[in-house]
Design a protein around this motif. Structure first.
Motif, PDB file in Angstrom:
ATOM      1  N   ALA B 187       0.834  -1.201   0.000  1.00  0.00           N
ATOM      2  CA  ALA B 187       0.000   0.000   0.000  1.00  0.00           C
ATOM      3  C   ALA B 187       0.864   1.245   0.000  1.00  0.00           C
ATOM      4  CB  ALA B 187      -0.921   0.009   1.217  1.00  0.00           C
ATOM      5  N   ALA B 188       0.545   2.187  -0.883  1.00  0.00           N
ATOM      6  CA  ALA B 188       1.303   3.433  -0.960  1.00  0.00           C
ATOM      7  C   ALA B 188       0.482   4.593  -0.413  1.00  0.00           C
ATOM      8  CB  ALA B 188       1.712   3.708  -2.401  1.00  0.00           C
ATOM      9  N   ASP B 189      -0.739   4.299   0.070  1.00  0.00           N
ATOM     10  CA  ASP B 189      -1.661   5.377   0.450  1.00  0.00           C
ATOM     11  C   ASP B 189      -2.114   5.274   1.901  1.00  0.00           C
ATOM     12  OD1 ASP B 189      -3.130   3.089   0.182  1.00  0.00           O
ATOM     13  OD2 ASP B 189      -4.790   4.014  -0.902  1.00  0.00           O
ATOM     14  N   SER B 190      -1.230   4.791   2.784  1.00  0.00           N
ATOM     15  CA  SER B 190      -1.580   4.704   4.202  1.00  0.00           C
ATOM     16  C   SER B 190      -1.340   6.041   4.881  1.00  0.00           C
ATOM     17  CB  SER B 190      -0.688   3.677   4.913  1.00  0.00           C
ATOM     18  OG  SER B 190      -1.161   2.400   4.674  1.00  0.00           O
ATOM     19  N   MET B 191      -2.345   6.462   5.658  1.00  0.00           N
ATOM     20  CA  MET B 191      -2.223   7.715   6.402  1.00  0.00           C
ATOM     21  C   MET B 191      -2.111   7.387   7.887  1.00  0.00           C
ATOM     22  SD  MET B 191      -4.820  10.973   6.215  1.00  0.00           S
ATOM     23  CE  MET B 191      -6.151  10.279   7.200  1.00  0.00           C
ATOM     24  N   GLY B 192      -1.301   8.145   8.602  1.00  0.00           N
ATOM     25  CA  GLY B 192      -1.191   7.975  10.046  1.00  0.00           C
ATOM     26  C   GLY B 192      -1.795   9.180  10.752  1.00  0.00           C
ATOM     27  N   ALA B 193      -2.257   8.989  11.991  1.00  0.00           N
ATOM     28  CA  ALA B 193      -2.767  10.088  12.800  1.00  0.00           C
ATOM     29  C   ALA B 193      -2.025  10.093  14.128  1.00  0.00           C
ATOM     30  CB  ALA B 193      -4.262   9.926  13.043  1.00  0.00           C
ATOM     31  N   ILE B 211      -2.248   6.318  15.382  1.00  0.00           N
ATOM     32  CA  ILE B 211      -3.141   5.361  14.721  1.00  0.00           C
ATOM     33  C   ILE B 211      -2.652   5.259  13.288  1.00  0.00           C
ATOM     34  CG2 ILE B 211      -5.492   4.982  13.907  1.00  0.00           C
ATOM     35  CD1 ILE B 211      -6.292   6.518  16.525  1.00  0.00           C
ATOM     36  N   SER B 212      -2.347   4.046  12.898  1.00  0.00           N
ATOM     37  CA  SER B 212      -1.619   3.846  11.659  1.00  0.00           C
ATOM     38  C   SER B 212      -2.465   3.127  10.606  1.00  0.00           C
ATOM     39  CB  SER B 212      -0.377   3.014  12.017  1.00  0.00           C
ATOM     40  OG  SER B 212       0.356   2.759  10.881  1.00  0.00           O
ATOM     41  N   ASN B 213      -1.965   3.160   9.381  1.00  0.00           N
ATOM     42  CA  ASN B 213      -2.555   2.372   8.289  1.00  0.00           C
ATOM     43  C   ASN B 213      -3.992   2.742   7.975  1.00  0.00           C
ATOM     44  OD1 ASN B 213      -2.314   0.415   6.280  1.00  0.00           O
ATOM     45  ND2 ASN B 213      -3.079  -1.213   7.595  1.00  0.00           N
ATOM     46  N   VAL B 225     -11.872   7.087  12.881  1.00  0.00           N
ATOM     47  CA  VAL B 225     -12.483   8.221  13.577  1.00  0.00           C
ATOM     48  C   VAL B 225     -12.953   7.813  14.971  1.00  0.00           C
ATOM     49  CG1 VAL B 225     -14.545   9.689  13.563  1.00  0.00           C
ATOM     50  CG2 VAL B 225     -13.086   9.550  11.530  1.00  0.00           C
ATOM     51  N   THR B 226     -13.516   6.634  15.108  1.00  0.00           N
ATOM     52  CA  THR B 226     -13.938   6.148  16.428  1.00  0.00           C
ATOM     53  C   THR B 226     -12.741   6.121  17.377  1.00  0.00           C
ATOM     54  OG1 THR B 226     -15.574   4.790  15.323  1.00  0.00           O
ATOM     55  CG2 THR B 226     -15.115   4.255  17.620  1.00  0.00           C
ATOM     56  N   LYS B 227     -11.628   5.594  16.890  1.00  0.00           N
ATOM     57  CA  LYS B 227     -10.428   5.503  17.735  1.00  0.00           C
ATOM     58  C   LYS B 227      -9.873   6.880  18.078  1.00  0.00           C
ATOM     59  CE  LYS B 227      -8.910   1.002  16.121  1.00  0.00           C
ATOM     60  NZ  LYS B 227      -7.774   0.168  15.793  1.00  0.00           N
ATOM     61  N   ILE B 228      -9.794   7.752  17.060  1.00  0.00           N
ATOM     62  CA  ILE B 228      -9.232   9.086  17.290  1.00  0.00           C
ATOM     63  C   ILE B 228     -10.107   9.843  18.300  1.00  0.00           C
ATOM     64  CG2 ILE B 228      -8.815  11.340  16.217  1.00  0.00           C
ATOM     65  CD1 ILE B 228      -8.147   9.739  13.606  1.00  0.00           C
ATOM     66  N   GLY B 250     -10.528  -1.170  24.580  1.00  0.00           N
ATOM     67  CA  GLY B 250     -10.289  -2.248  23.619  1.00  0.00           C
ATOM     68  C   GLY B 250     -10.507  -1.813  22.187  1.00  0.00           C
ATOM     69  N   LEU B 251     -10.402  -0.502  21.957  1.00  0.00           N
ATOM     70  CA  LEU B 251     -10.696   0.014  20.614  1.00  0.00           C
ATOM     71  C   LEU B 251      -9.487  -0.070  19.679  1.00  0.00           C
ATOM     72  CD1 LEU B 251     -12.728   3.212  21.474  1.00  0.00           C
ATOM     73  CD2 LEU B 251     -13.523   1.266  20.146  1.00  0.00           C
ATOM     74  N   LEU B 252      -8.295  -0.069  20.251  1.00  0.00           N
ATOM     75  CA  LEU B 252      -7.106   0.095  19.389  1.00  0.00           C
ATOM     76  C   LEU B 252      -6.500  -1.236  18.975  1.00  0.00           C
ATOM     77  CD1 LEU B 252      -5.379   3.093  21.138  1.00  0.00           C
ATOM     78  CD2 LEU B 252      -7.057   3.094  19.335  1.00  0.00           C
TER      79      LEU B 252
END
Lengths: 463, 252
Positions: B187-193, B211-213, B225-228, B250-252
């Protein structure tokens, strides 16, 4: 001590050995990032000329990182062999380079010097050597280690089978192991980088490889590359640990950032030895290193990244490892920018390690933000084969789907064995023949897969 | 007449059934000792996508237009790395704003709760593909929770830690940096937060949560978005982010 050299009336002076070594280093981005590189091409050569005239004895008196503050320096000084050193004690760094290349400086002569050369001497002489020199001298060294098979014999070339999986799924890992074995990969070790360092997850993988090894009676060793503290815990739980892994670096503070020190490594070594699982030898440690890790941990003390790297080999040497490898291209372009820098660094690491008596392999690799591609890796792979490198990695199709970088494929090891007439570790070669996986010429036999696969059904039913 | 030569690599690899268990490039066959042409070119293509992503440039105009829907000021900023080559070799420069960006940030009305920073990182492609859809889910949630938002900052040649300088400049309580991750072959389009409470220059990675991938084929926007949102709420409750902020739901 200040070192000086004059070129066309311009006086170049270097405050101390640490500065001189850094300025004499062939250019790489990591040293530039640390602000240690030579400012001009001329200054670099001036530093190399200065270094060439420095007596080796100076290295025993002037530590690049003070003895008092760094246990790696203490190990280097305290483990130096003054008797063996007599052979080379009158040399300058430049004279050492010329002497290393002489024909009568052969495998046996070099073997006797392993404990007499300090990492800083090795790093220094490497900075005066072209790639060709690094290959020519390394090729004369032979470092042989044993556990269930014999790695590093001249004319042999091994591969670590690296069957990583992003979630450590046992069937996914097993699928890559079977694929690799059928390409004659895995004689160095079957070594998994676990996605999770949890003891339970690591234990599961250890048992998985051990079961496969025993089912097919394969003369190899296994390793799950968890932190030493995890491995020590697992040994106490009677886990089937063949080799104990740890990443190490060349300064005490960098090792602290890895969560290790010499006494912890000693404890891990003794614990692993106590299992007594090797059948033909007792080399039980597996270390990984790589230029730039000290800078990355902000723990380089102003020492250039290649000298730091070589200092790490003093640690490896103490624990008589089965395998050591430099993960040369993994760290990224801010340390090694492109194929040229990665190739140079790999040849330096291999040369220095062999000179110091380590069973050196190289992870011939790059990341997608480095200016490198498969052609660069083919070049490096071939150069390392000529240099007598002990092993490389074997990864399905070069693509590590867990660590997200590109290394060498199962096919790459086959290619190298073919073009250079090299063979796998002798015990493993016998096994490949018995299983019908390869023929007497080392070619992959069409009937190989069927033979092995007919007995693997239970693997695919695992949870 | 010579015998017809069959291509051994065109045979089905007997290990093909194992592909069900892993995305690794297993069972690709061989021609001699080498990788057959099909697999060889597939690899090359994946690497080409990754390289193109590393060299993709953030489309500031397009992003500014599409971010207009949130009715927040959008700032165009630049790090001190003035080119991709400089960005790749000097991570320190990618963590600092250049002078004009500094001036822009200093001239903003400050004192928001959350500062959203969008940086190209190692894949502007990841930002192009993922950011707008994600913010369409996240921003309404933040606003419903009465969290005041700082101007959205778009940063070219930016690294994660540039959010510290921006967050401090805007006097935000928490900085939320979205950044293009290092492209892999799959994958070349993974965004991290990255979330950083009380952002200020000099912080290390252990002060952040990541939060990755985030991408369609990885962690989809709604789950991200739920995790963030969960982490932001926890961060405000406990007044910290980083290694001490664990996922107790237990969300992550």
């Amino acid at each position: 001590m200040v070192y000086q050299h004059t070129i066309r009336g311009k006086v170049y002076s270097f405050d101390n050995l640490r500065v001189l070594l850094a300025k004499a280093s062939p250019f790489r981005t990591g040293d530039a990032l640390a602000g240690l590189s030579a400012d001009t091409y001329e200054e670099r050569v001036a530093a190399q000329m200065t270094l060439a005239d420095i007596p080796l004895k100076i290295f025993l008196d002037e530590a690049v990182i003070p003895y008092e503050i760094d246990e790696v320096t203490r190990l280097i000084i305290d483990s130096h062999d003054p008797e063996g050193f007599k052979t080379i004690s009158s040399f300058t760094v430049g004279e050492l380079r010329d002497w290393l290349l002489r024909e009568d400086t052969d495998t046996i002569v070099l073997k006797c010097l392993e404990a007499s050369i300090t990492p800083e001497m090795a790093a220094a002489v490497s900075k005066l050597m072209r790639n060709q020199d690094l290959i020519a001298v390394a090729q004369k060294c032979e470092v042989v280690t044993r556990f269930r098979n014999t790695i590093g014999l001249k004319g042999r070339f091994s591969a670590r089978l690296q069957p990583n999986h992003p979630t450590d799924d046992p069937r996914g890992v097993a699928a890559s192991i079977i694929d690799g074995l059928l390409y004659g990969s895995g004689d160095a070790v079957i070594g998994i980088n676990p996605a999770s360092d949890s003891p339970a997850a690591v234990m599961k993988l250890l048992v998985l490889i051990d079961n496969i090894r025993q089912q097919f009676n394969i003369p190899i060793q296994s390793c799950v590359l968890s932190h030493v503290t995890t491995t020590i815990d697992l040994i106490h739980q009677n886990a089937p640990v063949d080799l104990c892994f740890q990443s190490i670096a060349g300064t005490e503070t960098a090792n602290t950032s890895f969560g290790v020190n010499l006494s912890l490594l000693e404890e891990a070594w003794q614990a692993t030895l106590s299992l007594n699982r090797g059948t033909i030898g007792n080399n039980v440690m597996y270390f990984e290193t790589g230029q730039g890790s000290e800078l990355s941990a902000n723990a380089h003390h102003g020492v250039d990244q290649q000298t730091c790297e070589a200092r790490g080999y003093a640690i490896a040497r103490k624990f008589k490892p089965m395998l050591v490898n430099s993960v040369v291209g993994f760290i990224g372009p801010e340390y090694l920018y492109d194929g040229k820098q990665i190739i140079r660094a790999a040849l330096e690491d291999h040369f220095c390690a062999k000179l110091l008596g380590l069973p050196m392999g190289v992870d011939v690799c790059y990341t997608n933000h480095a200016e490198a591609d498969q052609d660069d890796m083919d070049n490096l792979l071939t150069l390392l084969g000529v240099a007598g490198c002990n092993f490389i990695m074997g990864i399905p199709g070069s693509d590590d789907i867990m660590l997200n970088y590109q290394s060498t494929s199962f096919h790459d090891a086959l290619y190298l064995r073919k073009v250079l007439g090299l063979r796998p570790a002798p015990e493993f070669e016998q096994w490949l023949l018995q299983q019908g996986i390869t023929d007497a010429k080392g070619n992959i036999s069409p009937s190989g897969p069927g033979m092995l696969l007919s007995k693997t059904a239970p693997l695919w039913l695992m949870k | 007449m010579a015998d017809e030569v069959t291509n051994e690599s065109s045979f089905t690899d007997p290990l093909s059934f194992l592909k069900a268990f892993t995305a690794a490039r297993i069972a690709i066959g061989h021609t001699g000792a080498s990788i057959p042409i099909k697999a060889s070119l597939e690899f090359k293509l994946a690497h080409a996508h990754a390289r193109d992503a590393v060299y993709s440039a953030m489309d500031m105009e397009m992003l500014t237009d599409r971010l207009a829907q949130f009715n927040l000021p959008v700032l165009s900023l630049q790090s001190r790395a003035e080119s991709r080559a400089s960005y790749l070799q000097r991570p320190d420069l990618g963590r600092l704003l250049d002078q004009s960006a500094k001036d822009i940030v200093e001239n903003q009305v400050s004192g928001a709760e959350v500062s959203i920073v969008i940086a190209d990182g190692l894949s502007a492609l990841a930002i192009h593909e993922n950011i707008v859809g994600l913010l369409e889910l996240l921003i309404p949630k933040l606003q419903a929770a009465n969290l005041r938002l700082a101007p959205i900052c778009l940063v070219q040649q930016g690294r994660v830690a540039i959010g510290d300088e921006i967050g401090k400049g805007l006097q935000a309580v928490l900085s939320l940096v979205f950044i293009g991750e290092r492209p892999g072959l799959s994958a070349a389009d993974s965004m991290g937060a990255y979330l950083t409470y009380h952002p200020r220059p000099g912080l290390a990675d252990d002060s952040r949560n990541c939060i990755s991938n985030i991408r369609a084929g990885g962690l989809p926007a709604d789950l991200a978005v739920t995790k963030i949102f969960y982490l932001i709420q926890e961060a405000f409750k406990r007044k910290l982010t980083g290694i001490h902020l664990k996922d107790n739901a237990g969300l992550l």
